[in-house]
Design an enzyme around this catalytic site. Structure first.
Site, mmCIF file in Angstrom:
data_model
loop_
_atom_site.group_PDB
_atom_site.id
_atom_site.type_symbol
_atom_site.label_atom_id
_atom_site.label_comp_id
_atom_site.label_asym_id
_atom_site.label_seq_id
_atom_site.Cartn_x
_atom_site.Cartn_y
_atom_site.Cartn_z
ATOM 1 N N ILE A 1 0.847 -1.201 0.000
ATOM 2 C CA ILE A 1 0.000 0.000 0.000
ATOM 3 C C ILE A 1 0.882 1.250 0.000
ATOM 4 O O ILE A 1 1.856 1.333 0.756
ATOM 5 C CB ILE A 1 -0.908 0.037 1.249
ATOM 6 C CG1 ILE A 1 -1.813 -1.191 1.270
ATOM 7 C CG2 ILE A 1 -1.730 1.320 1.289
ATOM 8 C CD1 ILE A 1 -2.593 -1.339 2.563
ATOM 9 N N HIS B 1 0.399 4.426 1.383
ATOM 10 C CA HIS B 1 -0.558 5.020 2.322
ATOM 11 C C HIS B 1 -0.881 6.457 1.896
ATOM 12 O O HIS B 1 -0.056 7.144 1.275
ATOM 13 C CB HIS B 1 -0.014 4.972 3.751
ATOM 14 C CG HIS B 1 0.109 3.558 4.259
ATOM 15 N ND1 HIS B 1 -0.983 2.758 4.491
ATOM 16 C CD2 HIS B 1 1.193 2.799 4.560
ATOM 17 C CE1 HIS B 1 -0.584 1.565 4.923
ATOM 18 N NE2 HIS B 1 0.738 1.558 4.968
ATOM 19 N N SER C 1 6.693 0.458 8.565
ATOM 20 C CA SER C 1 5.610 1.094 7.820
ATOM 21 C C SER C 1 5.468 2.547 8.273
ATOM 22 O O SER C 1 5.598 2.824 9.462
ATOM 23 C CB SER C 1 4.313 0.342 8.091
ATOM 24 O OG SER C 1 3.285 0.866 7.299
ATOM 25 N N CYS D 1 -3.309 -22.210 -8.311
ATOM 26 C CA CYS D 1 -2.639 -23.508 -8.094
ATOM 27 C C CYS D 1 -1.252 -23.327 -7.484
ATOM 28 O O CYS D 1 -0.570 -24.304 -7.196
ATOM 29 C CB CYS D 1 -2.604 -24.333 -9.373
ATOM 30 S SG CYS D 1 -1.169 -24.041 -10.423
ATOM 31 N N CYS E 1 3.066 -24.866 -13.320
ATOM 32 C CA CYS E 1 4.120 -24.201 -14.098
ATOM 33 C C CYS E 1 5.513 -24.298 -13.488
ATOM 34 O O CYS E 1 6.483 -23.928 -14.149
ATOM 35 C CB CYS E 1 3.767 -22.734 -14.347
ATOM 36 S SG CYS E 1 3.710 -21.730 -12.873
#
Ligand SMILES: Cc1cc2nc3c(=O)[nH]c(=O)nc-3n(C[C@H](O)[C@H](O)[C@H](O)COP(=O)(O)OP(=O)(O)OC[C@H]3O[C@@H](n4cnc5c(N)ncnc54)[C@H](O)[C@@H]3O)c2cc1C
Length: 495
Positions: free
Chosen positions: A52, A54, A341, A439, A444
Site C-alpha cells: 500500500i 498510504h 511502515s 494452483c 508451471c
C-alpha cells in the site's frame, strides 16, 4: 589506474530503500554500489508487505515518518509512469465499527488537514455502504482517502534497481556484508564477494541495520523485529471491495486490512507481533485465526476457505517508533534505519532526503549527462487487450505459449524476466506472476525451472527457489528429472 573497488557511496541492503537510494543517486555522476546479501533485490521485507502507498494522512505530523509518508505518496505515480510497475490509486476507507472509534477518525482527518493531504473526508454509514456494499452493516462511519494507492512492491524494486544499474550503479546480489573498517576518508567493507571501498556508507539493511551499525563501531540502537502475517484470497473474490479497508489504528499498528491488490486478488493482514528472531517469517495458526476474524469484522463475507497463499514480513522497529535517517558519529556512515511502515510509501522521499544530507556532508553532485538511462517497460501479456495479445503472438510465437495458466504468463515473458536478471523461481514469480495464481505453481513450476536452466545454461538441480540452499530437486541418475523418483529437497517455506 582506476580503483575498481572504490565507490563514492556504498548502500548496504537492496530492499526498496536501497533501490530508491541507488536510483536517486544514479541521477548524478557518482560511483554507487548496492550490497545485497540475497540473490535478488527486494527479497527482504520489501517483497513481504501489504503493497500500500498510504494516503499521507496515516502517520502523525511532527514525526519523520509522518512527513515522508505524504512526500513519498506524491512521488510514486511519476516513478510508475517511468518504469511501468503496477500502481493504482484505488483510495481507502478507515472504518469505525463503534462510537468509541470516532475520535480515531477525527485524528486522521486532522492529520490530513495539518499535512495538506487533499480530499480526505468523513463519510457517514450510508455513503460508505453505497460505495462498498460488502462492508459490515454494523459500521458507524469512515474516513475516505482518495490518495491511497496499491503497488507491486517487488516490481518497483526490480524496476528501480534495473534503471540504476543501466545508469551505472553497481548492484551486487549474493553479497553479504560481514565487517567494515574506516581509515582516512574511506570505508573498507568486507563482503562475501570481496572488498568494496567507499567514501560514504548508507545503512539500509532493514531489520539487520543494528548489526551493520555495530560493524561500523556504533552501538546506539536496537532494532526490534515486528512480524506481520498476510493471507491472499482466491481471485474469484476480485471486486469484493474496490478500496483498501482499514480498521481504526492502534498506537503501534494500522490493524488488519482488507486490500484489493494491484493484481486483482484480495489480501488480508497483517498481524503485528514482536519476535526474537529477525529471520522468523513463518506464518502461524494463531496469526491466521486473528487475521481472518479481524477481516470478517470488516467484510463478513470473507471465509478461511478462500485463502490460497500466505507469507510474513518483518518490520524493523526502533524504540521511538520513528525512522532514523542521517549522519552518525562514524564519519561518512549514515543511518537509514527503523524503516517500518510506511517505509514503502516513504521510500522515494527518503532517497531524496538522504541525497540532500550527502550533499551537505560534502558529496559533490554533478548531474549525469542525459539523466537516468531509459528502461523498457516489462510486458504483462494478461493485462493487454486481446487484439494486442494477438499481434504479439503473431510477431513472437513465444507469446502464444502459456506457461502459467492461472495468471496467463507466456514463455516470452519468462525469457524477458531472465534477461532482466531473474535467477530463481521467486525471481521469475515476482517479475511475471508465474506461480502466483490459484494452483500456486502446481502446473508451471517444472516448466519455469526448465526455462531457467536452459537460459542460464545450468542444470535443473542448480535452480533454487530463492537462492542459497533452497534447491528444488537433487540430481542423480537422470539430471533432467523434476520431482518424480528423485527426492525433492523442499521449497523451503511460504511463498
Ligand atoms: C507485513 C508488513 C506490511 C507492510 N505494509 C506496508 C505497506 O503497505 N505500506 C508501506 O508503506 N509499508 C509497509 N510495510 C513496511 C515496508 O515493507 C518497509 O518499510 C520496507 O520494505 C523497508 O524496506 P527496507 O529496504 O528498509 O528493508 P528490506 O526490504 O528488508 O531491505 C533490507 C535489505 O538488507 C539486506 N541485508 C541485511 N543484512 C545484510 C548484510 N549483512 N549484507 C548485505 N545485505 C544485507 C537484506 O537482505 C534486505 O534485502 C510493511 C511491512 C510489513 C512487515
Amino acid at each position: 589506474m582506476v580503483d575498481e573497488a572504490l565507490h563514492d557511496v556504498a548502500i548496504i541492503g537492496g530492499g526498496v530503500i536501497g533501490c530508491t537510494l541507488a536510483h536517486e543517486l544514479s541521477r548524478y555522476q557518482l560511483r554507487v554500489a548496492v550490497l545485497e546479501r540475497a540473490t535478488d533485490v527486494g527479497f527482504g521485507t520489501s517483497k513481504a508487505n501489504s503493497g500500500i502507498i498510504h494516503g499521507g494522512h496515516q502517520s502523525a505530523p511532527g514525526t519523520l515518518k509522518g512527513s515522508l509518508e505524504w512526500l513519498g505518496n506524491q512521488m510514486w505515480g511519476d516513478l510508475c509512469d517511468e518504469l511501468g510497475f503496477g500502481f493504482a490509486r484505488v483510495g481507502a476507507l478507515t472504518v469505525a465499527l463503534t462510537e468509541a472509534d470516532l475520535p480515531a477518525l477525527d485524528r486522521l482527518t486532522q492529520h490530513a488537514h495539518d499535512k495538506g493531504v487533499p480530499g480526505v473526508q468523513r463519510w457517514d454509514r450510508e455513503q460508505v455502504l453505497r460505495a462498498e456494499p460488502r462492508l459490515t452493516p454494523d459500521l458507524v462511519a469512515a474516513v475516505h482517502a482518495p490518495t491511497t494507492a496499491v503497488i507491486n512492491p517487488y516490481e518497483a524494486c526490480f524496476g528501480l534497481a534495473e534503471r540504476a544499474a543501466r545508469s551505472g550503479a553497481d548492484i551486487r546480489t549474493d553479497c553479504r556484508v560481514v565487517s567494515m573498517g574506516h581509515s582516512g576518508d574511506t570505508w573498507a567493507i568486507a563482503t562475501s564477494d570481496g572488498e568494496v571501498r567507499a567514501r560514504f556508507v548508507l545503512n539500509a539493511a532493514g531489520v539487520h541495520a543494528g548489526a551493520i551499525a555495530q560493524m561500523a563501531g556504533l552501538d546506539r540502537y536496537r532494532v526490534r523485529a515486528r512480524k506481520g502475517e498476510e493471507y491472499l484470497l482466491d481471485k474469484r473474490l476480485r471486486g469484493l471491495v474496490s478500496r483498501i479497508i482499514y480498521p481504526c489504528p492502534s498506537p503501534t499498528s494500522k490493524g488488519t486490512l482488507v486490500i484489493p491488490t494491484y493484481d486483482g486478488t484480495i489480501m488480508i493482514g497483517p498481524t503485528a507481533d514482536e519476535v526474537d528472531d529477525p529471520e522468523d517469517v513463518a506464518t502461524t495458526a494463531s496469526g491466521a485465526a486473528r487475521v481472518i476474524a479481524a477481516a470478517k469484522r470488516l467484510v463478513p463475507g470473507i471465509s478461511e476457505r478462500d485463502v490460497i497463499a500466505e507469507f510474513a514480513g518483518i518490520r524493523a522497529v526502533l524504540d521511538d517508533e520513528d525512522f532514523r535517517i542521517g549522519p552518525t558519529d562514524a564519519a561518512g556512515f549514515f543511518d537509514v534505519a527503523g524503516i517500518q511502515s510506511p517505509g514503502l510509501t516513504a521510500a522515494p522521499a527518503i532517497a531524496v532526503m538522504v541525497v540532500g544530507l550527502l550533499r551537505a556532508a560534502g558529496l559533490e553532485l554533478a548531474p549525469r549527462p542525459g539523466g537516468l538511462a531509459e528502461v523498457e517497460r516489462p510486458i504483462h501479456f494478461a493485462a493487454l487487450p486481446i487484439i494486442e495479445q494477438q499481434r504479439l503472438a503473431a510477431v513472437d510465437r513465444r507469446f502464444g505459449q502459456i506457461v502459467c495458466r492461472c495468471e496467463t504468463v507466456t514463455e516470452a515473458e519468462i525469457h524477458g524476466a531472465i534477461e532482466r536478471g531473474a535467477r530463481t523461481l521467486d525471481g521469475l514469480k515476482f517479475r511475471t506472476r508465474a506461480g502466483m495464481g490459484r494452483c500456486q505453481g502446481g502446473f508451471c513450476t517444472s516448466r519455469c525451472m526448465e526455462l531457467l536452466a536452459r537460459d542460464l545454461g545450468v542444470s535443473l538441480a542448480q535452480i533454487t527457489k530463492r537462492g542459497g540452499g533452497s534447491w528444488l530437486v537433487v540430481e542423480h541418475g537422470d539430471p533432467g528429472m523434476v520431482g518424480g523418483a528423485d527426492p525433492v529437497r523442499g521449497l523451503g517455506g511460504a511463498s
